[in-house]
Design a protein around this motif. Structure first.
Motif, PDB file in Angstrom:
ATOM      1  N   TYR A   1     -43.635  -8.007  -5.473  1.00 21.18           N
ATOM      2  CA  TYR A   1     -43.539  -6.593  -5.885  1.00 21.18           C
ATOM      3  C   TYR A   1     -43.126  -5.710  -4.710  1.00 21.18           C
ATOM      4  N   VAL A   2     -42.523  -4.581  -5.081  1.00 24.52           N
ATOM      5  CA  VAL A   2     -42.260  -3.519  -4.103  1.00 24.52           C
ATOM      6  C   VAL A   2     -43.135  -2.334  -4.499  1.00 24.52           C
ATOM      7  N   MET A   3     -43.363  -1.449  -3.566  1.00 23.70           N
ATOM      8  CA  MET A   3     -44.421  -0.461  -3.797  1.00 23.70           C
ATOM      9  C   MET A   3     -44.063   0.891  -3.192  1.00 23.70           C
ATOM     10  N   ALA A   4     -44.455   1.945  -3.901  1.00 23.66           N
ATOM     11  CA  ALA A   4     -44.366   3.302  -3.364  1.00 23.66           C
ATOM     12  C   ALA A   4     -45.769   3.897  -3.375  1.00 23.66           C
ATOM     13  N   GLY A   5     -46.085   4.634  -2.330  1.00 21.57           N
ATOM     14  CA  GLY A   5     -47.421   5.215  -2.257  1.00 21.57           C
ATOM     15  C   GLY A   5     -47.421   6.591  -1.615  1.00 21.57           C
ATOM     16  N   ALA A   6     -48.417   7.357  -2.015  1.00 22.83           N
ATOM     17  CA  ALA A   6     -48.684   8.670  -1.417  1.00 22.83           C
ATOM     18  C   ALA A   6     -50.171   8.923  -1.611  1.00 22.83           C
ATOM     19  N   HIS A   7     -50.768   9.607  -0.641  1.00 18.73           N
ATOM     20  CA  HIS A   7     -52.200   9.861  -0.867  1.00 18.73           C
ATOM     21  C   HIS A   7     -52.360  11.012  -1.840  1.00 18.73           C
ATOM     22  N   PHE A   8     -53.232  10.775  -2.795  1.00 15.11           N
ATOM     23  CA  PHE A   8     -53.483  11.718  -3.893  1.00 15.11           C
ATOM     24  C   PHE A   8     -54.609  12.670  -3.493  1.00 15.11           C
ATOM     25  N   ASP A   9     -55.475  12.213  -2.607  1.00  9.76           N
ATOM     26  CA  ASP A   9     -56.532  13.116  -2.137  1.00  9.76           C
ATOM     27  C   ASP A   9     -55.889  14.188  -1.269  1.00  9.76           C
ATOM     28  N   SER A  10     -56.533  15.323  -1.175  1.00  8.04           N
ATOM     29  CA  SER A  10     -55.988  16.428  -0.387  1.00  8.04           C
ATOM     30  C   SER A  10     -57.115  17.072   0.405  1.00  8.04           C
ATOM     31  N   TRP A  11     -56.735  18.000   1.260  1.00  2.90           N
ATOM     32  CA  TRP A  11     -57.717  18.869   1.873  1.00  2.90           C
ATOM     33  C   TRP A  11     -58.038  19.947   0.853  1.00  2.90           C
ATOM     34  N   PHE A  12     -59.004  20.823   1.111  1.00  3.40           N
ATOM     35  CA  PHE A  12     -59.494  21.721   0.046  1.00  3.40           C
ATOM     36  C   PHE A  12     -59.200  23.195   0.300  1.00  3.40           C
ATOM     37  N   ALA A  13     -58.565  23.521   1.455  1.00  3.23           N
ATOM     38  CA  ALA A  13     -58.354  24.940   1.780  1.00  3.23           C
ATOM     39  C   ALA A  13     -57.339  25.590   0.843  1.00  3.23           C
ATOM     40  N   GLY A  14     -56.338  24.815   0.443  1.00  2.00           N
ATOM     41  CA  GLY A  14     -55.353  25.311  -0.522  1.00  2.00           C
ATOM     42  C   GLY A  14     -55.391  24.453  -1.777  1.00  2.00           C
TER      43      GLY A  14
ATOM     44  N   SER B   1     -57.298  -2.021  14.645  1.00  2.00           N
ATOM     45  CA  SER B   1     -56.817  -2.832  15.772  1.00  2.00           C
ATOM     46  C   SER B   1     -57.665  -4.093  15.952  1.00  2.00           C
ATOM     47  N   ALA B   2     -58.554  -4.357  14.994  1.00  2.00           N
ATOM     48  CA  ALA B   2     -59.454  -5.516  15.138  1.00  2.00           C
ATOM     49  C   ALA B   2     -58.673  -6.816  14.952  1.00  2.00           C
ATOM     50  N   TRP B   3     -59.110  -7.847  15.574  1.00  2.00           N
ATOM     51  CA  TRP B   3     -58.428  -9.117  15.652  1.00  2.00           C
ATOM     52  C   TRP B   3     -59.402 -10.227  15.329  1.00  2.00           C
ATOM     53  N   PRO B   4     -59.078 -11.328  14.655  1.00  2.00           N
ATOM     54  CA  PRO B   4     -57.744 -11.626  14.128  1.00  2.00           C
ATOM     55  C   PRO B   4     -57.537 -11.041  12.728  1.00  2.00           C
ATOM     56  N   VAL B   5     -56.247 -10.965  12.311  1.00  2.00           N
ATOM     57  CA  VAL B   5     -55.898 -10.592  10.948  1.00  2.00           C
ATOM     58  C   VAL B   5     -55.760 -11.881  10.128  1.00  2.00           C
ATOM     59  N   THR B   6     -56.468 -11.950   8.998  1.00  2.00           N
ATOM     60  CA  THR B   6     -56.412 -13.148   8.152  1.00  2.00           C
ATOM     61  C   THR B   6     -55.717 -12.825   6.836  1.00  2.00           C
ATOM     62  N   LYS B   7     -54.581 -13.499   6.600  1.00  2.00           N
ATOM     63  CA  LYS B   7     -53.809 -13.279   5.370  1.00  2.00           C
ATOM     64  C   LYS B   7     -54.640 -13.586   4.135  1.00  2.00           C
ATOM     65  N   LYS B   8     -54.394 -12.828   3.067  1.00  5.52           N
ATOM     66  CA  LYS B   8     -54.873 -13.195   1.735  1.00  5.52           C
ATOM     67  C   LYS B   8     -53.679 -13.675   0.930  1.00  5.52           C
TER      68      LYS B   8
ATOM     69  N   ASP C   1     -48.039 -12.346   0.823  1.00  2.92           N
ATOM     70  CA  ASP C   1     -46.608 -12.664   0.737  1.00  2.92           C
ATOM     71  C   ASP C   1     -45.916 -11.990  -0.444  1.00  2.92           C
ATOM     72  N   ASP C   2     -46.728 -11.494  -1.397  1.00  5.03           N
ATOM     73  CA  ASP C   2     -46.125 -10.889  -2.602  1.00  5.03           C
ATOM     74  C   ASP C   2     -45.556  -9.499  -2.345  1.00  5.03           C
ATOM     75  N   MET C   3     -46.089  -8.780  -1.337  1.00  9.58           N
ATOM     76  CA  MET C   3     -45.593  -7.422  -1.093  1.00  9.58           C
ATOM     77  C   MET C   3     -44.294  -7.471  -0.295  1.00  9.58           C
ATOM     78  N   LYS C   4     -43.210  -7.011  -0.915  1.00 13.12           N
ATOM     79  CA  LYS C   4     -41.871  -7.159  -0.324  1.00 13.12           C
ATOM     80  C   LYS C   4     -41.401  -5.886   0.381  1.00 13.12           C
ATOM     81  N   ALA C   5     -41.949  -4.755  -0.011  1.00 18.19           N
ATOM     82  CA  ALA C   5     -41.570  -3.484   0.626  1.00 18.19           C
ATOM     83  C   ALA C   5     -42.553  -2.405   0.213  1.00 18.19           C
ATOM     84  N   TYR C   6     -42.812  -1.476   1.119  1.00 16.94           N
ATOM     85  CA  TYR C   6     -43.662  -0.321   0.810  1.00 16.94           C
ATOM     86  C   TYR C   6     -43.007   0.941   1.350  1.00 16.94           C
ATOM     87  N   PHE C   7     -42.878   1.942   0.477  1.00 18.04           N
ATOM     88  CA  PHE C   7     -42.299   3.233   0.875  1.00 18.04           C
ATOM     89  C   PHE C   7     -43.342   4.328   0.683  1.00 18.04           C
ATOM     90  N   ASN C   8     -43.573   5.105   1.740  1.00 13.83           N
ATOM     91  CA  ASN C   8     -44.617   6.129   1.731  1.00 13.83           C
ATOM     92  C   ASN C   8     -44.005   7.530   1.844  1.00 13.83           C
TER      93      ASN C   8
END
Lengths: 533, 533
Positions: free
Chosen positions: B298-311, B384-391, B395-402
């Motif tokens: 799959y390819v993926m697009a994301g944006a954070h839906f949470d916001s700050w609250f001043a506006g 930044s913690a090490w090591p990173v262990t794949k799940k 391999d299924d994520m082919k691209a992510y656009f933010n």
């Protein structure tokens, strides 16, 4: 060679610049030291702007502020300190207000009542209707549709994409652009438009009242949550027909978008304001440093002491007030001048230069009021009414220096297209070259209290000031606070103001006078107005 | 030639650009037409931003907004629409607030409570004390002096003299400056400083509570009556020790000037806020356009839906949300893609990219949590913690656009110092050259939800966006409203987002992957921290 240039040359060639300079040098040096090293400008500023706050003409807070100023002048040892009253209208005191969206969701809005709005007597709630009306012909479309509504009276555009700087100081080139001679001309159409606009605003209020609208809701003319409480442009002191609230652009546009894409939102407004219907008089405050020679006349510094009410009236015109008062303090440290130095803290400037106009009518000259004109036209056309009749005091005023362009330091002075005074003004500013305040430009600057004095041919001038963020965001907005002034600018301006007054008060030479102008009478604007308007 | 460049060349030389281009041309043309002529971006924007408003992580309004988004995705015909929960902390809902000066004169102030402030339970009134404290060593000076006080915790400087433009679009040169390769490096001192600052803020709150202060009063970091309610920089979802109010700079400075030149002013504050202590979970919203080939990933697009609250959370990050949802709408008009296209509306971004981090931990890879660190250090060092262990899902994520840099149109994309992907990203952006969106720059951009995906070697990218007035005044302020977005920018961004997803979902080639990085583990910042700090 004109008479004026001859006069200018006369004193330049005949006077003794070396001796004159020598005489004044110590005094000027003292003024600079006193004004920069022993300055009290910022203490005075905080007392007035933080401690007392805004000073809307004929408001209770303006009375408090004038008491403070009178006490301050007295402490300095000035004399002839007094109020000079003139007819104004009702005083208006804003106590509190609120503006919230009730549906589709609860939301606090940034708002400010329009000056002289009637109170709502508690919280009023109603649906908004977007009813843009900019001419009387638009009323028909909305007749019968506004009862009980909160009426949004304009369609908003988009927020600004301003790529200009918020804060600015003049370059030398900026100032050079002001050094251009231009004859004053009168455009009767300008009167018309202003009068039509003023008339329309009154009619709109009356229409909304007749239709049973709950309130008029207007959009701020600046974005960024700035509010002003402006929008009326007829004579102050008159109560508006219906409660009127100005909303921040962001809040106003949200209401319009919601109203146009779904169910009209409901909002709640409250305005708690009181009127003083007993005392309809405003007053200027006058104070003197008495001169040695009663026959030598007087020189004068002035700034309007009244302010708008959205902020603390800091840049407009706390700054001018503080500089005039600090200049007075500095000059009291010097021996008696030859001429009397008079200080004026005007009132009613925001409603049409009313204080300086009242001073003219009382002391300097009279203009006829054409009673065949509508009251508003009588009021607006006064400054161009003909003939001007001198009063005995006319010849006593030798110079007038005004400050009312925000808190920016002085960069020089506007000679108001009057080449005759340029040499002497240049000479008097020369000691302040190192403070970057020595430019004399031919150009005019309007909109403040030297204007009506200029119009009757007296030597009255306004300084050139760095703009800072005055016009970009501070003028008449909720940002008009002491924060937006600059201590070193106020100190510099106080020094230059004091120095100019001192030299004008002691100079063997007087500024040449334009004398009573032979200006045309402005024709009744309503007679030439477009009947289809 | 590096492995990545070889890979890049491989598909460029081996693939059939002409055929590929021909295949995609009609689809891209359709996407451009649908996104510009049949756009629903502004209607969606008004529904969310005007109608629902701010979406603070785990607030009641965030729940309402997610219900709206889920219904909207369902209406579009997306599948696998669901919430994915993760542990967050208390939800905080601001109901109302007030801030007024009582003495020396009554004055409404512009203010906003700090997020997660406890309520005041009615109006509290007290004298201000200016007690600047920026390190624990400063507490001693104020011990015993804060009981019952409103504590102003910093000394204000002067207002800005900003001569920069409020509103800006990038020139080609601005963008070229971003095209610079830079190896990612870790500065443990950066962690220290942030952690020290976060730790200090907690200690300051505890100190004020222990001293019996009524409230903490802080100054907004921008002038011009902008307020934010920020200032905590530790993990959200935790209640502050004492009621905390942010004042506009103009109002804060007035209090400081008055306190320092005379009697300390008295102010009244009220904060009405509620906590949800039951439900401590936040959630991402996920929705798919199912692909034809279950093995193609799959390819993926994301944006954070949470916001700050001043506006209203418009530029941050309503804009990204609207563009992701509009891209989804556009793509549902096309036949099934080869790969699944997944849309993510993240939560908890404002508190530390928590939503995208939770997605990684659930689907892509795990990082160890060093329990020997303090909780805040555990939280901050995870990325930044090490090591990173794949799940298995890695391999299924082919691209992510933010998208999360305000409302500005796309000008291109950040390749994140990854030269391997530049050729393919360049090819995919080429159809949008006439929309001025075709620049691929080597530079990194941080601070949003692609970062943790990048850190584990996945092809995750954030677009280059015109700044508009995002950072000058809108970001996290009371100006973050729909007014400050631009319709044509949102439409352009939706088209480019949809186009990139479509090409990534159907391309024979896949973006080369950096793979699991061999990055150093960040040492415990507290061990190397300056003990005198």
């Amino acid at each position: 060679m004109t008479k004026r240039l001859a006069a200018a040359c006369l004193f330049l060639c005949a006077s003794h610049p070396v001796i004159a300079a020598a005489e004044e040098k110590d005094d000027i040096a003292f003024i600079i030291e006193e004004g920069t090293q022993q300055s009290e400008a910022m203490v005075t500023a905080s007392e007035l702007l933080d401690g007392i706050g805004p000073r809307l003409t004929n408001s209770a807070n303006m009375d408090r502020a004038q008491d403070w100023a009178i006490a301050k002048f007295a402490k300095m040892g000035l004399t002839n300190i007094h109020r000079e009253e003139f007819e104004f209208g009702y005083g208006w005191d804003l106590v509190d207000w609120s503006a919230t969206m009730v549906s589709p969701r609860p939301l606090r809005m940034t708002a400010l009542p329009r000056a002289w709005s009637p109170p709502t007597n508690g919280v009023i709630t109603g649906e908004v209707v977007v009813a843009p009306m900019s001419k009387v012909e638009h009323f028909a479309e909305w007749r019968g549709k506004l009862s009980g509504k909160m009426v949004l009276i304009s369609m908003p555009g988009e927020t600004s994409e301003s790529d200009g700087p918020v804060f600015k100081r003049y370059t030398g080139e900026d100032i050079s652009k002001k050094d251009a001679f231009k004859e004053e001309t009168y455009d009767p159409h300008a009167w018309e438009d202003r009068l039509d606009s003023a008339e329309f605003k009154q009619k709109l209020g009356e229409f909304l009242k007749a239709e049973g609208a709950q309130a008029m809701v207007a959009m701020s003319y600046r974005d960024g949550m700035l509010v002003h409480g402006e929008g009326y442009d007829f004579r102050g002191g008159e109560i508006l027909a219906v409660p009127a609230m100005e909303l921040a652009q962001e809040d106003y546009r949200r209401l319009v978008r919601l109203a146009q894409t779904g169910k009209a939102p409901t909002i709640s407004l409250s305005i708690d304001a009181s009127f003083d219907t007993e005392d309809t008089k405003a007053a200027n405050v006058i104070a003197d440093i008495k001169g040695r020679d009663p026959k030598a006349g007087y020189v004068m510094a002035g700034a309007h002491f009244d302010s708008w009410f959205a902020g603390d009236g800091a840049a407009d015109n706390g700054a001018g007030t503080i500089v005039v008062m600090e200049a007075a303090r500095i000059l009291t440290q010097l021996p008696k001048p030859k001429r009397t130095i008079r200080f004026a803290l005007w009132s009613g400037e925001e409603q049409g230069l009313l204080g300086s106009r009242a001073y003219i009518e009382r002391h300097l000259a009279t203009r006829p009021v054409d009673t065949s004109l509508a009251p508003m036209a009588q009021f607006r056309s006064w400054g161009s009414a003909w003939p001007v009749t001198k009063k005995p005091g006319y010849d006593d005023m030798k110079a007038y220096f005004n400050m009312d362009n925000g808190g920016g330091r002085f960069r020089g002075i506007h000679a108001e297209s009057d080449y005759g005074v340029t040499p002497l003004l240049t000479k008097w500013l020369a000691p302040f070259a190192s403070m970057d305040a020595d430019r004399v430009v031919a150009g005019k600057t309007g909109g403040t209290d030297h204007v009506y004095l200029q119009r009757i041919g007296l030597p009255a001038y306004q300084f050139i000031q760095d703009p800072l963020d005055y016009f970009s965001r501070v003028h008449h907005s909720n940002l008009d606070t002491l924060d937006h002034l600059r201590a070193e600018d106020l100190r510099q301006a106080s020094v230059v103001m004091a120095g100019m007054l001192w030299q004008a008060a002691n100079s063997d030479e007087e500024l040449p006078r334009a004398g009573i102008p032979t200006e045309p009478k402005v024709t009744d604007p309503f007679k030439v107005a477009d009947p289809n308007k």
